[in-house]
Design a protein around this motif. Sequence first.
Motif, PDB file in Angstrom:
ATOM      1  N   ARG A  22      68.579  73.023 -29.307  1.00  0.00           N
ATOM      2  CA  ARG A  22      68.929  72.007 -30.326  1.00  0.00           C
ATOM      3  C   ARG A  22      69.854  70.909 -29.773  1.00  0.00           C
ATOM      4  O   ARG A  22      71.026  71.177 -29.461  1.00  0.00           O
ATOM      5  N   SER A  36      62.463  68.063 -32.895  1.00  0.00           N
ATOM      6  CA  SER A  36      62.521  67.278 -34.145  1.00  0.00           C
ATOM      7  C   SER A  36      61.273  66.427 -34.318  1.00  0.00           C
ATOM      8  O   SER A  36      61.338  65.236 -34.613  1.00  0.00           O
ATOM      9  N   GLN A  44      69.570  70.853 -42.644  1.00  0.00           N
ATOM     10  CA  GLN A  44      69.361  70.700 -41.204  1.00  0.00           C
ATOM     11  C   GLN A  44      70.584  70.063 -40.550  1.00  0.00           C
ATOM     12  O   GLN A  44      71.042  70.488 -39.490  1.00  0.00           O
ATOM     13  N   GLY A  79      72.876  71.903 -37.941  1.00  0.00           N
ATOM     14  CA  GLY A  79      73.024  71.290 -36.624  1.00  0.00           C
ATOM     15  C   GLY A  79      74.490  71.049 -36.290  1.00  0.00           C
ATOM     16  O   GLY A  79      74.927  71.233 -35.142  1.00  0.00           O
ATOM     17  N   HIS A 131      76.074  74.102 -35.049  1.00  0.00           N
ATOM     18  CA  HIS A 131      75.689  74.267 -33.657  1.00  0.00           C
ATOM     19  C   HIS A 131      76.545  73.360 -32.750  1.00  0.00           C
ATOM     20  O   HIS A 131      76.990  73.755 -31.674  1.00  0.00           O
ATOM     21  N   GLU A 169      68.059  67.891 -35.183  1.00  0.00           N
ATOM     22  CA  GLU A 169      69.034  67.993 -34.101  1.00  0.00           C
ATOM     23  C   GLU A 169      70.196  67.026 -34.234  1.00  0.00           C
ATOM     24  O   GLU A 169      71.219  67.175 -33.555  1.00  0.00           O
ATOM     25  N   THR A 220      73.778  68.072 -34.482  1.00  0.00           N
ATOM     26  CA  THR A 220      74.398  68.681 -33.304  1.00  0.00           C
ATOM     27  C   THR A 220      74.884  67.658 -32.277  1.00  0.00           C
ATOM     28  O   THR A 220      75.958  67.821 -31.677  1.00  0.00           O
TER      29      THR A 220
END
Lengths: 768, 768
Positions: B357, B528, B661, B665, B668, B726, B729
């Motif tokens: 990710r 993605s 999401q 993310g 993360h 993503e 992140t």
Amino acid sequence: MIGVAVPRREDRRLLTGAGTYLDDLDLPGCYEAAFLRSPHASARVLAMDTTAAKALPGVIGVWTGRDLADLVKPIPPKVTNPKLYDVPRYPLPPEYARFVGEPLAVVVATSRHIAEDALELIDVDYEVLPAIASTGAALAPDAPSVHDEVPGNVAVHLTQTAGDPETALATAPHRLRERFVVARGGGHSMETRGIAASVDRATGEIVVWPCTQSPHYTRNLIAYFCDVTEDEVRVVVPRDNGGGFGPKAQFHGEDAVVPYLARLLGHPVKWIEDRSENFVATMMERTQVHDVEVGFDDDGRLLVVKNVFQHDQGAYCAGLQVPTITLSTLPGQYRIPNIHTELIACYTNMVPTSSVRGAGRPQAVVAMERMMDRIAEHLGADPAQVRRVNLVQADQFPYQVGLTFRDGSPLTYDSGDFPALHEAVLDRFDYAGERDRQRAALAEGRLVGIGLGAYVEGCGLGPYEGARLRLRRDGTVLVTLAATPLGQGYETVYAQIAADGLGLDMRHITVATGDTASIPFGQGSFASRTTVTAGSATLQAARRLRERILDVAEVLLKTSAANLCFVDDRVCVVGEPDHGLTLTEIAQVANIGKHGITLPPGVNPGLETTSYFAPERAAYASGMHAATVEVDPETGQIRILRYVIGHDCGTVINPMLVDGQVLGGFAHGIGNALYEEPHYDAAGQPQTTSYLDYALPSAVEVPPVELVHLYTPSPLNPLGVKGAGEGGTIPVPATVANAVEDALRPFGARITSLPLTPAKIVAALTAG
Amino acid sequence: MIGVAVPRREDRRLLTGAGTYLDDLDLPGCYEAAFLRSPHASARVLAMDTTAAKALPGVIGVWTGRDLADLVKPIPPKVTNPKLYDVPRYPLPPEYARFVGEPLAVVVATSRHIAEDALELIDVDYEVLPAIASTGAALAPDAPSVHDEVPGNVAVHLTQTAGDPETALATAPHRLRERFVVARGGGHSMETRGIAASVDRATGEIVVWPCTQSPHYTRNLIAYFCDVTEDEVRVVVPRDNGGGFGPKAQFHGEDAVVPYLARLLGHPVKWIEDRSENFVATMMERTQVHDVEVGFDDDGRLLVVKNVFQHDQGAYCAGLQVPTITLSTLPGQYRIPNIHTELIACYTNMVPTSSVRGAGRPQAVVAMERMMDRIAEHLGADPAQVRRVNLVQADQFPYQVGLTFRDGSPLTYDSGDFPALHEAVLDRFDYAGERDRQRAALAEGRLVGIGLGAYVEGCGLGPYEGARLRLRRDGTVLVTLAATPLGQGYETVYAQIAADGLGLDMRHITVATGDTASIPFGQGSFASRTTVTAGSATLQAARRLRERILDVAEVLLKTSAANLCFVDDRVCVVGEPDHGLTLTEIAQVANIGKHGITLPPGVNPGLETTSYFAPERAAYASGMHAATVEVDPETGQIRILRYVIGHDCGTVINPMLVDGQVLGGFAHGIGNALYEEPHYDAAGQPQTTSYLDYALPSAVEVPPVELVHLYTPSPLNPLGVKGAGEGGTIPVPATVANAVEDALRPFGARITSLPLTPAKIVAALTAG
């Protein structure tokens, strides 16, 4: 590749014993089912005690129709009519048995022999009811009802008329009438029916392996009985299938029960029909009774035909295809200004009727072609000449018969050349010479006769069939058909068609069939329809895939598709064989996406094409048979001295396979003409329940045949094909019967009942 | 339905414990596999004795790499480059182990514990070789070679240049340079890897259930290793999947070994990775070392950026996606006339690199965004203002960066509005107020800092993705996707898209994924990309299916499609709700063929549509984060006081799911910024092999977030969507590092290494 006699790809495995049939499937730990079947043609189940059966070691379960309430849903008729008096047909009827062999309970056990032993332990209390075992009995004024809701036992009564048949009959210079009784047998495939089912414990999918001609139809009905969507059922027809011939296109009760129980138990269950069951529980054709009357002029020109016939529908209507086909097949190759054709389909206490190769046509052809000979006899004319003056001419296509097809459209023949076919057969037969030889034989006291028989066969019916083509990673093309073969050589024929559509050698093409997970919609292999429908779909999908492949190649090779051609497994620039790409390379780009994270601009990914072909109406194959027979007046034995088949199924994809179909169909016709009759006594007890009682012709009984082909392409599909699976069968009973009556003419003997068993011949000679 | 926060259809089963994961599959009698893994980072297997292991009761078999010669074929890199010095990666290498955890032998037994016991009985004689455990060690002048065939250990060396960076650097009014060391962790999905396989004994099909993000890619490689066509392998991803995050998009050796052995044994075999294996044998990202130099004018306007970075490719190149993404992500949201970006990817003796990710972007964003703060510091300017003067403007799209994308096309941003995003975030953050509060805190002696971080994310990549829509017998529409979800809510999102395309309520729509038998081509869920590709394919196929349904309805209802609309599950004449047909009725005609033996003229059968969408290039999502942190100088602990995320992924299908999401993310990213680092010692021994050693953030460590959305639709796909998986992140490490350095600015401490562990903070304070 179209028109080339490519050897069958299937033959190596079949001839070396490496075929994979249903019972070869390795389903670890599979349970086996056996069915308790009614011993009575009509009975009410008052009580059924399964206690002892359930207690037998190895028995997993015993279920009666009353135990499986989810299955008390009617199996709808395959072909219906608004006028049908339908009655529900249940997979396991909970109360009434309507024919001998009807399944009433099922045992699942760890082995078939345990399951069969358990059947013996089921105690049933039947109230035996009166039974109906013929159309005559069904239509008798005081007949009991097969179903209370259908007093009089008439399932459907349909009439079709062209012109003014009553006036024409009243005014015709000549009139003749006769009653013909025409029996037909069952499918008698080498492999009986059977079905295995398992629930994929990982996906929940109900996987079903049936012996069927119609995988998607089977899937849809199993989904209906299991109350799931069709995507939750996967039907996979085993790669090889030991014959179908019609009955395997039907959905029988066992086809619902076995998957239902596999799901209920969460365990594989299999049922393989044994031959005794096949005789009583697999649908069949049986007897039709035709009352036919013709009016004609002095030249034998037909002015009117009237045909009223009784059709035995059996205990339920599984479909009206057989009698409605009979209804419209009557006029055959002849111009008939006035027609009356009338069907009375009856319920009887016998196994329901299925189409069997020929599917109602042989009976209509007997009625029509026997009368053509009677006209010739009446006028002292030559039977060939009487036919000749009546034939639809080559310039009359598309020819409207004047009747209506069962979809409501005008019954229309698409193409053909009946006079050319007629003359070609007579020529090959050396008709005049054969008549000379007949006279010489008669002069020697030998009973030799000549018979002709012509027919048309509506084939290539819709609603549609599909094909899906895909370029694989290894550069080969996979052709997936919804239809499944019964031995016809699909792996060969459809590779030929795809090869032509793609312009690619057929060694790069593989054909897969019969898996509903691979193509979602389909109808099946029956009614001589598949080459027309699936063949056209394959051709269309192949042409489209070729375009799609060339579209990719033109981007990658930076040229126009018009400059590209296939060379072996490569797409090359015309005239530059070194400048090209393999199909593997093209698949890598367009299907795998190996090119990277974007495709080259202009490349449409996913080289798969799907096509469904829906013909607007039936294509009409045609044929004419000619036979010389000799009858032994002492024994009634009939020997066929010569047999010529003229056959026109339009474009021929693989002549060797078409010849195989025609000859196999002819063998079936010989059975219909001379041997096969599923006989029931008046109480509805089947009397022919083994091959000791039922005479199925073997190679010894089938005489040599000479084949003449004519090719009149159908304008209704891009291949120009028509069906070839049944033409060999259709006119054989009529042709042989005509020849036999011709042989017996010195005695004035009348042939009005088929099959022509020795006993009937002797009786006819005695009566004549 | 697009734009509606529909609750996830998946949640009921997941929240009630009814999800179905790989290890929940019920494969009766399934064997279990365990792998012998190298304990050495570099070793030659001199001998391996499996006799004792084979003799253990319950062991079915033991195989070394030398025993399975069919598997000694290299797994090709997922993304490659002509300049790559590739070395073969084998599923079970027969001779050399290149990293700790590399599988060298496999045991199959009746249970996992027996298999693991048997591993202990395998006697291996290793020759231990010198190992490389960092890019620095790999590039040292006297470094041993990870692979003999690649002296110097450079897997690939790539440079990209825009303008004249050397001259620009030489002439820039101001220059700054720094080295940043950026570590990233692994995927750490809750469900580890795993694979089960079985050969369908009825069909011969190899059925494989993998935990994968890429079912078709997995299928193709299994077919390659089993030497069959892809149609002989069916990959079914279990309905639920406990996270992917990148590593499950890779093909690991076990993915070849398990299906191969299931086929060899004719028996189901399963392997579920345990957490210890996941730490050493599942691919991960690790450390990149960035040397970055910038030249700028007095206003902070960037004149040139030069970034040379070392990327740790691990023992083999499983794919070059991570470092090539880093290469092109550097310029971010800024106009930079002169760019030099240079990748040196090294082989090391560690598990190969996978995308995780963010996939190489967080590292580039650290390099770029940290330098933006340094420029501000150097000029005494505000970091927000320095960014502002450099941003690509809203009217500059499509914006050509000057670099080349990895498919060779010019790197081009499709759409966005970076200034608006920037201001929206600063506004929500109350940037000026926050600076005031920071000053107040600093005045109190608290170490409070503010950090910003902006990024672009190339997403929605090709080559393509597909969708197949089908009208079912029950009137519902089945959407089949090739891509498979990892928890993102595909069953919800794709039903929304299909509902919009069809104009049908989404309750009539079901979404199925991850079965290669249902749709033949696909790429997978990673990068993605899926909403862009599969979403567009779904929309296209849905629109086409709507047309196809209306085409049938206009024939059956005898009107024109323009007069028709959907009302619930019916197609009706506009304004005449009683004059219509249910979708079931339409399916009965067009798909089942219930109408009879011919379809009504004009009806095209087979209501199924398939669409593959191949985007011409990447769509660019963008975002901007702002954080306030406080550092405890005693402990080095970092506390995030505020965090604002600005996010622009174009059209949003389901805002609730996009927020999920982004927030997931972000969690993360917090791990990347503060906690996670897979640490290897100098001999290549992994030191963090359990969650005792490896700090994975939990809910406690993830602070609250405020979200700001901007919506600049992409012109590159019909939905206008961009990737959302993503973005949460990517800029977190840069943003937090900027904030921390800002907090420590009073001490002049330098933050150059991530993650920002307390020890590093304390060290930086001591050094500063």
